[in-house]
Design an enzyme around this catalytic site. Structure first.
Site, short mmCIF file in Angstrom:
data_model
loop_
_atom_site.label_atom_id
_atom_site.label_comp_id
_atom_site.label_asym_id
_atom_site.label_seq_id
_atom_site.Cartn_x
_atom_site.Cartn_y
_atom_site.Cartn_z
N GLU A 44 45.00 45.36 51.28
CA GLU A 44 45.70 44.73 50.27
C GLU A 44 47.14 45.10 50.17
O GLU A 44 46.68 46.25 49.66
CB GLU A 44 44.67 44.99 48.80
CG GLU A 44 45.32 44.23 47.57
CD GLU A 44 44.19 43.57 46.81
OE1 GLU A 44 44.44 42.73 45.60
OE2 GLU A 44 43.60 44.65 46.14
N LYS A 110 45.98 35.31 45.37
CA LYS A 110 45.04 36.02 44.56
C LYS A 110 44.72 35.07 43.40
O LYS A 110 45.36 35.51 42.74
CB LYS A 110 44.91 36.99 44.63
CG LYS A 110 43.74 37.90 44.04
CD LYS A 110 44.12 39.55 43.62
CE LYS A 110 43.09 40.37 43.32
NZ LYS A 110 43.33 41.42 42.83
N CYS A 144 39.91 41.50 47.17
CA CYS A 144 39.53 42.49 46.86
C CYS A 144 38.82 41.23 45.40
O CYS A 144 37.88 41.47 45.68
CB CYS A 144 40.74 43.32 46.02
SG CYS A 144 39.96 44.68 45.43
#
Length: 258
Positions: A44, A110, A144
């Site tokens: 990331e 995300k 994540c």
């Protein structure tokens, strides 16, 4: 259609808010990559570390990074995937790019921005999942904190590989280990996570634990040090497992509104 997918997880330290230095460092690692890799997975925000100050990065650096990913994809004959602090006319997103050696560049923003670090106040949250078909495998990439939310990752479209890129700290690494395995088991799919290593500008320590799990939850690759981790995924393993254990047929059916 390919019956296997060779992946490489790049577990590396990151230089704080220095895209050029990170591209250079990662490029040296890619130069030494083993042959016949199909998919290269970067952490990331691999050009900056997990920064909450994306305004410190040049506005056009995203374009530079995508071009760099494309060059390496062509050179290695493999797709590259990883996220960056992306700037689209002043709107910041934690954006993952999937860059194949030929064909269309795809992206995913995300969905679950990390409120504990204030990511939700800096980066705009994504609204749509991404599934990419690549060399015979259906791949669903995420980022994540998304790992903590199983509904978002639910295998409703028969993907073969659930993939996470991360800056996941040592302090909560037990959760990372457990959740990667859980996502593989519950979705009857391979699950892969590429994490960084080292210490960032805020003093957060990262100990890697990049790993790959098969669709029964067996760990097939793992590392807690700076290196490239390799794993091979097999299409027939997925088919045989799902044919024998028809768990996905019993999954809950529901619609989500965001």
């Amino acid at each position: 259609m390919n019956d296997r997918l060779n992946i490489a997880l790049v577990q590396t330290p990151l230089v704080w808010e220095d895209p050029e230095a990170n591209r250079s460092r990662i490029g040296k690692k890619l130069d030494a990559l083993a042959p016949n890799v199909d998919l290269i997975v970067l952490p990331e925000m691999f050009t900056t570390g997990f920064t909450m100050s994306p305004g410190n990065i040049k506005a056009d650096d995203g374009r530079t990074t995508i071009e760099w990913m494309g060059q390496w994809a062509e050179k290695k004959g493999a797709a590259l995937v990883g996220s960056i602090a992306n700037n689209s006319q002043g709107v910041y997103t934690n954006r993952l790019f999937f860059v194949p050696p030929a064909g269309e560049v795809r992206f995913y923003d995300k969905r679950h921005t990390f409120t504990l670090a204030g990511e939700d106040r800096v980066y705009q949250s994504g609204k749509k999942r991404l599934t990419v078909t690549y060399r015979g495998f259906r791949i669903c990439p995420m980022i994540c904190y998304d790992l903590r939310f199983p509904v978002w990752a639910r295998n409703t479209d028969d993907y073969d590989l659930l993939l996470y890129v991360a800056n996941w700290p040592k302090a909560r690494i037990d959760a990372w280990d457990a959740l990667l395995k859980a996502r593989a088991i519950e979705n009857v799919a391979y699950c892969v996570g590429a994490n960084r290593i080292g210490t960032d500008e805020n003093g957060h320590v990262y100990n890697g634990h990049s790993a790959a799990y098969d669709c029964l939850g067996e760990q097939i690759a793992f590392s807690d040090r700076e290196e490239i981790i390799y794993a091979t995924l097999y299409k027939d393993h997925i088919a045989q497992t799902r044919n024998k254990l028809k768990f996905l047929q019993d999954r809950d059916r529901f619609n989500l509104e965001w």
